[in-house]
Structure formats: C-alpha cells, structure tokens
Design a protein around this motif. Sequence first.
Motif, PDB file in Angstrom:
ATOM      1  N   SER A 143      34.962 -49.319  62.136  1.00 47.70           N
ATOM      2  CA  SER A 143      34.672 -49.994  62.052  1.00 47.70           C
ATOM      3  C   SER A 143      35.549 -51.858  62.368  1.00 47.70           C
ATOM      4  O   SER A 143      36.324 -52.580  62.446  1.00 47.70           O
ATOM      5  N   ARG A 144      35.738 -51.264  63.401  1.00 45.02           N
ATOM      6  CA  ARG A 144      36.612 -51.800  64.738  1.00 45.02           C
ATOM      7  C   ARG A 144      35.779 -51.674  66.004  1.00 45.02           C
ATOM      8  O   ARG A 144      35.210 -50.695  66.825  1.00 45.02           O
ATOM      9  N   CYS A 145      35.207 -53.227  66.223  1.00 46.04           N
ATOM     10  CA  CYS A 145      34.572 -53.088  67.344  1.00 46.04           C
ATOM     11  C   CYS A 145      34.696 -53.626  68.724  1.00 46.04           C
ATOM     12  O   CYS A 145      35.572 -54.467  68.666  1.00 46.04           O
ATOM     13  N   THR A 146      34.114 -53.455  69.717  1.00 44.50           N
ATOM     14  CA  THR A 146      34.348 -54.076  70.721  1.00 44.50           C
ATOM     15  C   THR A 146      34.102 -54.814  71.270  1.00 44.50           C
ATOM     16  O   THR A 146      33.877 -55.934  72.324  1.00 44.50           O
ATOM     17  N   GLY A 205      29.080 -56.417  65.124  1.00 43.62           N
ATOM     18  CA  GLY A 205      29.645 -55.863  66.203  1.00 43.62           C
ATOM     19  C   GLY A 205      29.110 -54.642  66.537  1.00 43.62           C
ATOM     20  O   GLY A 205      27.988 -53.602  65.756  1.00 43.62           O
ATOM     21  N   ALA A 206      29.322 -54.490  68.188  1.00 45.06           N
ATOM     22  CA  ALA A 206      28.877 -53.528  68.333  1.00 45.06           C
ATOM     23  C   ALA A 206      30.414 -52.666  69.339  1.00 45.06           C
ATOM     24  O   ALA A 206      30.945 -52.767  69.706  1.00 45.06           O
ATOM     25  N   GLY A 207      29.781 -50.664  69.659  1.00 46.72           N
ATOM     26  CA  GLY A 207      30.705 -51.046  70.504  1.00 46.72           C
ATOM     27  C   GLY A 207      31.713 -50.353  69.205  1.00 46.72           C
ATOM     28  O   GLY A 207      33.367 -50.481  69.411  1.00 46.72           O
ATOM     29  N   CYS A 208      31.755 -49.619  67.910  1.00 45.55           N
ATOM     30  CA  CYS A 208      31.954 -49.977  66.950  1.00 45.55           C
ATOM     31  C   CYS A 208      32.825 -48.180  65.916  1.00 45.55           C
ATOM     32  O   CYS A 208      32.620 -46.852  66.400  1.00 45.55           O
ATOM     33  N   THR A 209      34.286 -48.112  66.375  1.00 49.24           N
ATOM     34  CA  THR A 209      35.058 -47.051  65.870  1.00 49.24           C
ATOM     35  C   THR A 209      35.536 -46.749  64.513  1.00 49.24           C
ATOM     36  O   THR A 209      36.713 -48.115  64.578  1.00 49.24           O
ATOM     37  N   GLY A 230      36.557 -54.602  76.762  1.00 46.34           N
ATOM     38  CA  GLY A 230      37.131 -53.136  76.421  1.00 46.34           C
ATOM     39  C   GLY A 230      38.163 -53.201  74.681  1.00 46.34           C
ATOM     40  O   GLY A 230      38.215 -51.920  74.456  1.00 46.34           O
ATOM     41  N   GLN A 231      38.539 -53.971  74.883  1.00 47.27           N
ATOM     42  CA  GLN A 231      39.302 -54.234  73.230  1.00 47.27           C
ATOM     43  C   GLN A 231      38.791 -54.596  71.617  1.00 47.27           C
ATOM     44  O   GLN A 231      37.974 -54.862  71.955  1.00 47.27           O
ATOM     45  N   VAL A 232      39.106 -54.172  71.100  1.00 49.11           N
ATOM     46  CA  VAL A 232      38.683 -54.290  69.775  1.00 49.11           C
ATOM     47  C   VAL A 232      38.276 -56.375  69.986  1.00 49.11           C
ATOM     48  O   VAL A 232      39.715 -56.377  69.743  1.00 49.11           O
ATOM     49  N   ALA A 233      37.338 -56.679  69.218  1.00 57.77           N
ATOM     50  CA  ALA A 233      36.522 -57.932  69.111  1.00 57.77           C
ATOM     51  C   ALA A 233      36.434 -58.603  68.167  1.00 57.77           C
ATOM     52  O   ALA A 233      36.834 -59.972  67.509  1.00 57.77           O
ATOM     53  N   ILE A 234      36.090 -57.345  66.646  1.00 60.49           N
ATOM     54  CA  ILE A 234      35.697 -57.830  65.707  1.00 60.49           C
ATOM     55  C   ILE A 234      36.221 -56.340  64.990  1.00 60.49           C
ATOM     56  O   ILE A 234      35.546 -55.822  65.551  1.00 60.49           O
ATOM     57  N   VAL A 235      36.622 -56.869  63.621  1.00 61.18           N
ATOM     58  CA  VAL A 235      36.956 -55.593  62.852  1.00 61.18           C
ATOM     59  C   VAL A 235      35.971 -55.601  61.406  1.00 61.18           C
ATOM     60  O   VAL A 235      35.381 -56.892  61.226  1.00 61.18           O
ATOM     61  N   GLY A 236      35.823 -55.129  60.706  1.00 58.96           N
ATOM     62  CA  GLY A 236      35.239 -55.118  59.530  1.00 58.96           C
ATOM     63  C   GLY A 236      35.367 -56.136  58.848  1.00 58.96           C
ATOM     64  O   GLY A 236      36.906 -55.849  58.174  1.00 58.96           O
ATOM     65  N   GLY A 237      34.997 -56.238  57.862  1.00 55.45           N
ATOM     66  CA  GLY A 237      35.512 -57.780  56.870  1.00 55.45           C
ATOM     67  C   GLY A 237      36.137 -58.842  57.734  1.00 55.45           C
ATOM     68  O   GLY A 237      35.636 -60.409  57.283  1.00 55.45           O
ATOM     69  N   ASP A 238      35.246 -59.093  59.276  1.00 56.31           N
ATOM     70  CA  ASP A 238      36.140 -60.623  60.031  1.00 56.31           C
ATOM     71  C   ASP A 238      34.575 -61.543  59.966  1.00 56.31           C
ATOM     72  O   ASP A 238      34.638 -62.195  59.808  1.00 56.31           O
ATOM     73  N   SER A 239      33.333 -60.744  58.983  1.00 55.78           N
ATOM     74  CA  SER A 239      31.929 -61.379  59.003  1.00 55.78           C
ATOM     75  C   SER A 239      31.888 -62.761  58.828  1.00 55.78           C
ATOM     76  O   SER A 239      32.109 -63.260  57.513  1.00 55.78           O
ATOM     77  N   THR A 248      35.045 -63.376  75.635  1.00 52.21           N
ATOM     78  CA  THR A 248      34.000 -64.082  77.341  1.00 52.21           C
ATOM     79  C   THR A 248      32.962 -64.429  76.430  1.00 52.21           C
ATOM     80  O   THR A 248      32.466 -62.387  76.079  1.00 52.21           O
ATOM     81  N   VAL A 249      31.941 -65.192  76.584  1.00 54.16           N
ATOM     82  CA  VAL A 249      30.859 -64.973  76.179  1.00 54.16           C
ATOM     83  C   VAL A 249      30.160 -64.835  76.922  1.00 54.16           C
ATOM     84  O   VAL A 249      30.115 -64.968  78.726  1.00 54.16           O
ATOM     85  N   ARG A 250      29.246 -63.413  76.491  1.00 53.34           N
ATOM     86  CA  ARG A 250      28.317 -62.899  77.984  1.00 53.34           C
ATOM     87  C   ARG A 250      26.551 -63.936  78.123  1.00 53.34           C
ATOM     88  O   ARG A 250      25.952 -63.438  78.726  1.00 53.34           O
ATOM     89  N   SER A 251      26.417 -64.120  76.787  1.00 54.89           N
ATOM     90  CA  SER A 251      25.099 -64.247  76.671  1.00 54.89           C
ATOM     91  C   SER A 251      24.670 -65.616  75.037  1.00 54.89           C
ATOM     92  O   SER A 251      26.056 -65.549  74.327  1.00 54.89           O
ATOM     93  N   THR A 252      24.323 -66.026  74.865  1.00 56.45           N
ATOM     94  CA  THR A 252      23.351 -66.644  74.231  1.00 56.45           C
ATOM     95  C   THR A 252      22.392 -66.200  73.569  1.00 56.45           C
ATOM     96  O   THR A 252      21.735 -67.326  72.503  1.00 56.45           O
ATOM     97  N   ASN A 253      21.824 -65.700  73.984  1.00 56.37           N
ATOM     98  CA  ASN A 253      20.593 -64.868  74.025  1.00 56.37           C
ATOM     99  C   ASN A 253      20.263 -63.961  72.939  1.00 56.37           C
ATOM    100  O   ASN A 253      19.010 -63.070  72.729  1.00 56.37           O
ATOM    101  N   ALA A 254      21.361 -63.490  72.776  1.00 57.91           N
ATOM    102  CA  ALA A 254      21.361 -61.799  72.921  1.00 57.91           C
ATOM    103  C   ALA A 254      20.837 -61.315  70.976  1.00 57.91           C
ATOM    104  O   ALA A 254      20.095 -62.647  70.218  1.00 57.91           O
ATOM    105  N   ARG A 255      20.007 -60.591  70.609  1.00 58.78           N
ATOM    106  CA  ARG A 255      19.096 -60.469  69.200  1.00 58.78           C
ATOM    107  C   ARG A 255      19.967 -58.648  68.824  1.00 58.78           C
ATOM    108  O   ARG A 255      20.245 -57.981  68.750  1.00 58.78           O
TER     109      ARG A 255
END
Length: 437
Positions: free
Chosen positions: A413-416, A407-411, A376-385, A351-358
């Motif tokens: 390189s798996r980020c929420t 990504g943020a909320g990473c463990t 709260g689930q994984v949204a992006i993984v290292g190498g997905d850039s 779900t898109v939360r914002s287009t203002n982010a920095r």
Amino acid sequence: MRLSATVPLLALGSVSLFAVGLTATASTRSPATAPTGATAADACSHGQPSISASSAKRLSQPTSPKDPRPLGETLGEGVSTALRSLEPLDATGRPKSGLPYGLSQGIVGVIGSATTGYKVVVDAKVLNQKRYQAAMAKNVPPAGKQLVGLERSCRSAKSIGDSWKAVGARAWSEDAQRTTFAADLDPSSEKVLVEYDKATTSPESLAGLRGLSGVQLVEGALGRTSRLSDTPKGGHWGGARITSASKNCSAGFSVVRRSDGKRGSVTAGHCGGVGTEWKSGPNYYGTTTVRTKYPDYDQSLLTGSSYGTKIWTDGPGDSANTRTVTGGGDPGVGTSVCQSGSFSTSLCGLTVRSTNARYCDTDGCTTYVIRATRGGQVAIVGGDSGGPLYSRPGSATATIRGITFAGAGCTSSRCTTLYAERYASITGHLGVRALTN
C-alpha cells in the motif's frame, strides 16, 4: 489501489508554437522509416524539450514584475488553459468528446516540465492552427512563448482516439470488468499506457489487453487508497485523518456550498456513501451528505461540523506544518505539487504527468483525473485517500489542485504513482468552492 484504509486492515527539436507551418518531424524515427512489421505507433518517440542554460534559468525566475511565480509554473498552466479552451467542456471541466484533453482538436498531448519548457504534439491534419495560435497568445506568458514548441505526431488523432475508446470500453475479454487498471495517453510514444493489477487480471483479460492496438502494458499493483485528532475549535482542517466504522481516510479541504453558503469538507467518494459518519480522533468531523455518480466521480461532501481555511502540511515534504488555503485550480502538465494525506503526511516534489488519466477497478472507472509521480519514490500511502493535492504560492499558503484517491506501482500500500480528482471537477460536480481566508 483506491487508497482508503479499512479498520484495522488496509481496504492508489520542435518549431515555435506560433509557427504557421508544421515542419518539424515528430520523433526519432518517422513512420516512413519504421522497420518491416512495425506500426507508426511503434515508431514514435518524442523526446523531452532541450533548452539552453539561460532559458532554464529564466524558467526559475519570476514571470513578471507583477507575477512572482516562477515562469515555468505559469507557462505550464498557460499551455494547459490554452489547450482546454479549444474544445467544449462540461461543468466539471471534462471534454464533452470523451477523449483526452484536446485530442478531438488534434492535440495529442504536452511533453515537458516547469524546468525544461514544453512541446505540444499535434495531428497537423486536424489542428486548426489559427485557433491554436490565438489560444496560446491569450494564455501563455509573453516571456515564455519561445519555450513552447510544436511537433507533428506519427499517429492520427483518430487512431489514438480509437485506442482510447477500446481501453475505456472494458470489452477486451469476458471478465475485463474485474481487472483493476489505470490508463493514460502518453504523448511521448502516442500510446495509451495501461498499468494493470496483476492480482485482478486473468490470463484471458491479459491476452485481450495485449490484442489492443496502440496500447502499451505495464504490470503492477494498484488500489484506491491522518492528523490524528483534528478539533472543530476554529473549524476542522483539510488533511486530517478521518475514521468511520470501517475505514480510515483523509479530509481534503474545506468548502463553501454555492447553493446556501454553508461550509463543509470533501474527501474521496470510495471512503463511504451518504450517511457515513466521520470522526477525527474523538472529535466528530462530519457526515457524508453528497456522493453522486460514483465511481465516475470519486469525491464526496461532508457537512455537520465547523470547518476552517487551513490544511495540515506537517511531514517530511513541506517546510510549514499548516497552510492557509488562498485559492484553487487545476494544475498544468509539469506542475510541481505536494500531497498531504493523513498516513504519509506531506510529500512534495510530485510532478503532474497528465490530467487525462482514467482509473478502473471492480467499482467502475473514475475519469479525467490527475496522474502524478515522484521520481520513483513513494507518492501516496494507503489511508491517504481524500487528502489535499496542493501547490505552494507562498511560505504559508496553499493553492488546492485536487484530492487524492488512488495509487499505482504499489508495494504494501505504498505507491509510486498518485491519482487525484481535479479541483474543477470537485467544485463543478459537488457545487462548491474552496473556503479561503
């Protein structure tokens, strides 16, 4: 975390919108009733829109006989388009004010989703109601007008803007430039939400952040962030894993250069500078030929091979293994999207939360980007850039919304939380458009 991957190591109750007067209260507790010692910002708490079962059903139905898209989707895009029309934007769709979208015009933000409807939080002393109403009337689907509310803010647009500028200046401590963080304006609390990377934030930097007014801090782990052998036969596709001498990344989507009509592809700018050569498996994918103003724009153009109209979408999230690109555009707040990085493969339900982010790290800041979450689930993984962010208008088609880069909320390189460059920013900055069928 900017989510490229090194080789072999990892390198992400309101009033109607057409009401003439703003009479609704802004939050569950107004500044006037805040406890002793609390500020207006501390007291604000705008809730999610509350709608009836019949309205929720209507949001899931086609917008009109001529537009088969769900009303909730077109409603969110219409609100976003209306609010952006209120202020001057540059060629990449960024506000010239340097503030979050609409804030210079009194718009604090939008709350809601395609399944709940929306409410717009505003500073009534700044908002030009006639212009606001005209913009909404022009862009919001008639069937959804009663599903967009309007609420008065607790804080002034100026005070929120001051908080935003203080975060963006990165001057809260002598070593603030070393802190990796992501920032966004949360319209629910009217605070600037800053998620900082614990590993790169010194005690002095953290103390400085805590001293900023109107800022809410969240500790986390962040970083800039395949489709393993994409063939040039018929043209390379987006979503493919692309590898340079030092990094693994993902291709975004194929493009046409406006200057000469030649084809190329796009990926994240932090993946490599001009001259970087890319392969997908043993196949030559292209060479980075344009990367300017990085890290303000985390995007780059690849050319030198052949490129087709499809993106890879195989994986757990999507029902189709590939999709044909039929268009592109920035998403609205609440829009449901998918991402298709070459390491995670397709993940949907974001779900898109914002287009203002920095997003800021030691490279610098990337601004006016998409922030999206996946419950709260994984949204992006290292190498997905660099991979495509897209929506699904049909069973085998895709509308490009942007390309992922962090990504943020990473463990491990798996980020929420996912960060992505917007489609309009990519096309405006690189001088391209999506290659469509």
